[in-house]
Design a protein around this motif. Structure first.
Motif, PDB file in Angstrom:
ATOM      1  N   VAL A  83       0.859  -1.183   0.000  1.00  0.00           N
ATOM      2  CA  VAL A  83       0.000   0.000   0.000  1.00  0.00           C
ATOM      3  C   VAL A  83       0.894   1.231   0.000  1.00  0.00           C
ATOM      4  O   VAL A  83       1.769   1.386   0.862  1.00  0.00           O
ATOM      5  CB  VAL A  83      -0.951   0.012   1.217  1.00  0.00           C
ATOM      6  CG1 VAL A  83      -1.750   1.322   1.265  1.00  0.00           C
ATOM      7  CG2 VAL A  83      -1.898  -1.181   1.149  1.00  0.00           C
ATOM      8  N   VAL A 120       0.850   5.322   0.127  1.00  0.00           N
ATOM      9  CA  VAL A 120      -0.011   6.471   0.440  1.00  0.00           C
ATOM     10  C   VAL A 120       0.656   7.710  -0.151  1.00  0.00           C
ATOM     11  O   VAL A 120       1.777   8.054   0.229  1.00  0.00           O
ATOM     12  CB  VAL A 120      -0.231   6.617   1.957  1.00  0.00           C
ATOM     13  CG1 VAL A 120      -1.277   7.714   2.219  1.00  0.00           C
ATOM     14  CG2 VAL A 120      -0.679   5.307   2.572  1.00  0.00           C
ATOM     15  N   ARG A 125       0.299  10.061  -4.160  1.00  0.00           N
ATOM     16  CA  ARG A 125       0.376   9.753  -5.601  1.00  0.00           C
ATOM     17  C   ARG A 125       1.117  10.840  -6.371  1.00  0.00           C
ATOM     18  O   ARG A 125       0.719  11.198  -7.487  1.00  0.00           O
ATOM     19  CB  ARG A 125      -1.034   9.569  -6.175  1.00  0.00           C
ATOM     20  CG  ARG A 125      -1.919  10.787  -5.957  1.00  0.00           C
ATOM     21  CD  ARG A 125      -3.278  10.655  -6.630  1.00  0.00           C
ATOM     22  NE  ARG A 125      -4.198  11.638  -6.108  1.00  0.00           N
ATOM     23  CZ  ARG A 125      -5.472  11.721  -6.456  1.00  0.00           C
ATOM     24  NH1 ARG A 125      -5.984  10.886  -7.318  1.00  0.00           N
ATOM     25  NH2 ARG A 125      -6.243  12.664  -5.928  1.00  0.00           N
ATOM     26  N   THR A 141      -1.786  -1.140  -4.019  1.00  0.00           N
ATOM     27  CA  THR A 141      -2.902  -0.208  -3.814  1.00  0.00           C
ATOM     28  C   THR A 141      -2.300   1.181  -3.628  1.00  0.00           C
ATOM     29  O   THR A 141      -1.332   1.338  -2.874  1.00  0.00           O
ATOM     30  CB  THR A 141      -3.697  -0.586  -2.542  1.00  0.00           C
ATOM     31  OG1 THR A 141      -4.148  -1.931  -2.657  1.00  0.00           O
ATOM     32  CG2 THR A 141      -4.882   0.348  -2.328  1.00  0.00           C
ATOM     33  N   CYS A 148      -3.098   5.001  -2.449  1.00  0.00           N
ATOM     34  CA  CYS A 148      -4.085   5.833  -1.728  1.00  0.00           C
ATOM     35  C   CYS A 148      -3.756   7.317  -1.862  1.00  0.00           C
ATOM     36  O   CYS A 148      -2.601   7.699  -2.056  1.00  0.00           O
ATOM     37  CB  CYS A 148      -4.087   5.487  -0.240  1.00  0.00           C
ATOM     38  SG  CYS A 148      -4.520   3.784   0.121  1.00  0.00           S
ATOM     39  N   HIS A 149      -4.777   8.156  -1.708  1.00  0.00           N
ATOM     40  CA  HIS A 149      -4.617   9.617  -1.821  1.00  0.00           C
ATOM     41  C   HIS A 149      -5.747  10.280  -1.050  1.00  0.00           C
ATOM     42  O   HIS A 149      -6.479   9.594  -0.313  1.00  0.00           O
ATOM     43  CB  HIS A 149      -4.598  10.014  -3.301  1.00  0.00           C
ATOM     44  CG  HIS A 149      -5.656   9.329  -4.098  1.00  0.00           C
ATOM     45  ND1 HIS A 149      -6.973   9.716  -4.064  1.00  0.00           N
ATOM     46  CD2 HIS A 149      -5.594   8.223  -4.896  1.00  0.00           C
ATOM     47  CE1 HIS A 149      -7.680   8.914  -4.823  1.00  0.00           C
ATOM     48  NE2 HIS A 149      -6.873   7.985  -5.330  1.00  0.00           N
ATOM     49  N   THR A 163      -9.254   8.746  -1.199  1.00  0.00           N
ATOM     50  CA  THR A 163      -9.429   7.332  -0.833  1.00  0.00           C
ATOM     51  C   THR A 163     -10.412   7.211   0.322  1.00  0.00           C
ATOM     52  O   THR A 163     -10.301   7.932   1.312  1.00  0.00           O
ATOM     53  CB  THR A 163      -8.068   6.722  -0.417  1.00  0.00           C
ATOM     54  OG1 THR A 163      -7.181   6.818  -1.524  1.00  0.00           O
ATOM     55  CG2 THR A 163      -8.202   5.283   0.017  1.00  0.00           C
ATOM     56  N   LYS A 164     -11.364   6.283   0.173  1.00  0.00           N
ATOM     57  CA  LYS A 164     -12.322   6.049   1.260  1.00  0.00           C
ATOM     58  C   LYS A 164     -11.711   5.048   2.230  1.00  0.00           C
ATOM     59  O   LYS A 164     -11.166   4.046   1.813  1.00  0.00           O
ATOM     60  CB  LYS A 164     -13.626   5.471   0.686  1.00  0.00           C
ATOM     61  CG  LYS A 164     -14.443   6.499  -0.055  1.00  0.00           C
ATOM     62  CD  LYS A 164     -15.729   5.862  -0.562  1.00  0.00           C
ATOM     63  CE  LYS A 164     -16.430   6.824  -1.500  1.00  0.00           C
ATOM     64  NZ  LYS A 164     -17.372   6.134  -2.375  1.00  0.00           N
ATOM     65  N   ASP A 165     -11.800   5.312   3.486  1.00  0.00           N
ATOM     66  CA  ASP A 165     -11.312   4.436   4.551  1.00  0.00           C
ATOM     67  C   ASP A 165      -9.868   3.986   4.318  1.00  0.00           C
ATOM     68  O   ASP A 165      -9.566   2.808   4.130  1.00  0.00           O
ATOM     69  CB  ASP A 165     -12.231   3.210   4.711  1.00  0.00           C
ATOM     70  CG  ASP A 165     -12.029   2.556   6.075  1.00  0.00           C
ATOM     71  OD1 ASP A 165     -11.124   2.994   6.831  1.00  0.00           O
ATOM     72  OD2 ASP A 165     -12.767   1.601   6.396  1.00  0.00           O
ATOM     73  N   MET A 166      -8.976   4.975   4.340  1.00  0.00           N
ATOM     74  CA  MET A 166      -7.567   4.690   4.092  1.00  0.00           C
ATOM     75  C   MET A 166      -6.992   3.711   5.116  1.00  0.00           C
ATOM     76  O   MET A 166      -6.180   2.852   4.782  1.00  0.00           O
ATOM     77  CB  MET A 166      -6.758   5.985   4.104  1.00  0.00           C
ATOM     78  CG  MET A 166      -5.479   5.813   3.339  1.00  0.00           C
ATOM     79  SD  MET A 166      -4.497   7.257   3.395  1.00  0.00           S
ATOM     80  CE  MET A 166      -4.288   7.471   5.114  1.00  0.00           C
ATOM     81  N   HIS A 171      -7.331   0.147   4.086  1.00  0.00           N
ATOM     82  CA  HIS A 171      -6.341  -0.255   3.073  1.00  0.00           C
ATOM     83  C   HIS A 171      -4.984  -0.499   3.740  1.00  0.00           C
ATOM     84  O   HIS A 171      -4.313  -1.492   3.473  1.00  0.00           O
ATOM     85  CB  HIS A 171      -6.195   0.830   2.005  1.00  0.00           C
ATOM     86  CG  HIS A 171      -7.376   0.919   1.089  1.00  0.00           C
ATOM     87  ND1 HIS A 171      -7.681  -0.053   0.173  1.00  0.00           N
ATOM     88  CD2 HIS A 171      -8.336   1.869   0.958  1.00  0.00           C
ATOM     89  CE1 HIS A 171      -8.764   0.277  -0.486  1.00  0.00           C
ATOM     90  NE2 HIS A 171      -9.189   1.455  -0.025  1.00  0.00           N
ATOM     91  N   CYS A 172      -4.581   0.459   4.596  1.00  0.00           N
ATOM     92  CA  CYS A 172      -3.251   0.349   5.229  1.00  0.00           C
ATOM     93  C   CYS A 172      -3.137  -0.922   6.062  1.00  0.00           C
ATOM     94  O   CYS A 172      -2.086  -1.567   6.080  1.00  0.00           O
ATOM     95  CB  CYS A 172      -2.985   1.572   6.112  1.00  0.00           C
ATOM     96  SG  CYS A 172      -2.765   3.081   5.163  1.00  0.00           S
TER      97      CYS A 172
END
Ligand code: NAP
Length: 295
Positions: free
Chosen positions: A163, A165, A167, A191, A193-194, A197-200, A203-204
């Motif tokens: 992941v 975080v 971009r 993945t 993220c930026h 991003t919903k619910d980072m 993802h993390c």
């Protein structure tokens, strides 16, 4: 779990030792001295110190380096003419224009004017395109440094959930791309993220390898990572001043909290930072070898 601290300082030192030997060999066997020019427009103190560090590092390795500092009001046409001069200078293998440039200069015009064979920052679209295609090219220095840190620390990327975080064109996008390439230090599932991003955090928490390049101090906290994650913290944020007038730095990761759960983690300072300049030197040596048809 107490994390293994990945020392970028130590890894960079090892790579510089290798480069020193390579440069000496190039010079003795082939009469080639790799050459780098750094061009700075204006007097931004942070840029001045970055440029000085790049030149110092080049000198230490036996790389010929030239530094040009232009007035902050320099017209774009003059800067373009200077770039063209170095494009045609056989002593110079690498051209680095320090960013950011003053507002009246179009950054893209300048970066695109650099001969892709001398684009040791890896920002020219020819090099970016080749990177995406997985072809031989100059890799951008910070992502290139991250790959070296992962490989030399024995972090397995093949099949890993990575992941990223952030971009940006200089860190987030290229490192995400490199990690999905079909080769060493690649083959990951990535993945990116930026801010949209919903619910980072969700993802993390899936990440086997988490790369933070955000510019927000200590944004990644322990509750956002899983046990055993490998963490690369690219962020360099000034969060205060010491009593001796030195900047106090923090990464994008809450180091103290996250190191209790991570298997390995880069510190700030002393993590990704020292690798960036080292990879610039590596690219300059690569450029000199390419110019001499040695690779
Ligand atoms: P940048 O161009 O400012 O990009 C930051 C990225 O982070 C953007 O994509 C942005 O998303 C995302 N972001 C910002 N706040 C966020 C949030 N709250 N949640 C999710 N995403 C967020 O930064 P950069 O140039 O990549 O640099 C990032 C950090 O790395 C900085 O601290 C910089 O100083 C450091 N850095 C260090 C080195 C080194 O050699 N150590 C080299 C380069 C950069 P959007 O795109 O949606 O706006």
């Amino acid at each position: 779990m107490a994390a293994n601290i990945i020392s970028g300082t130590e890894v960079a030192k090892a790579i510089r030792e290798e480069l020193k030997v390579e440069v000496a060999e190039l010079t003795e066997k082939h009469g080639i001295v790799p050459g780098l020019v750094t061009i700075l427009v204006g007097e931004d103190p942070a840029s001045q110190s970055y440029v000085a560090a790049k030149n110092k590092s080049a000198h230490a390795l036996g790389i010929h380096s030239e530094q040009v500092t232009l007035d902050v009001d320099t017209p774009e046409a003059d800067l373009l003419a200077l770039v063209e001069k170095y494009n045609n200078d056989p002593k110079i293998n690498g051209i680095l224009v320090q960013l950011p440039l003053p507002k009246h200069i179009n950054e893209a015009n300048v970066l695109y004017a650099i001969n892709p064979d001398k684009d040791v920052d890896g920002f020219h679209p020819v090099n970016v395109g080749k990177m995406v295609l997985g072809e031989q090219c100059f890799l951008p220095c910070t992502p290139h440094g991250i790959l070296e840190l992962l490989v030399r620390s024995g972090v397995e990327t093949s099949g890993a959930e990575v992941v990223v975080v952030g971009r940006s064109n200089i860190v987030g996008k290229p490192i995400a791309n490199l990690m999905l390439q079909k080769r060493e230090a690649g083959n990951a599932t990535v993945t990116l993220c930026h801010t949209r991003t919903k619910d980072m955090a969700a993802h993390c928490r899936r990440a086997d390898i988490l790369i933070a390049a955000v510019g927000v101090p200590k944004m990644i906290t322990a509750d956002m990572v899983k046990d055993g994650v490998a963490v690369i913290d690219v962020g360099v944020n000034r969060i205060g001043m010491s009593s001796t007038g030195k900047a106090i730095l923090a990464g994008d990761v809450d180091f103290e909290g996250v190191k209790e759960k991570a298997s390995c983690i880069t510190p700030v300072p002393g993590g990704v930072g020292p690798m960036t300049i080292t990879m610039l030197m590596k690219n300059t040596v690569q450029a000199a070898k390419m110019a001499a048809n040695l690779i």
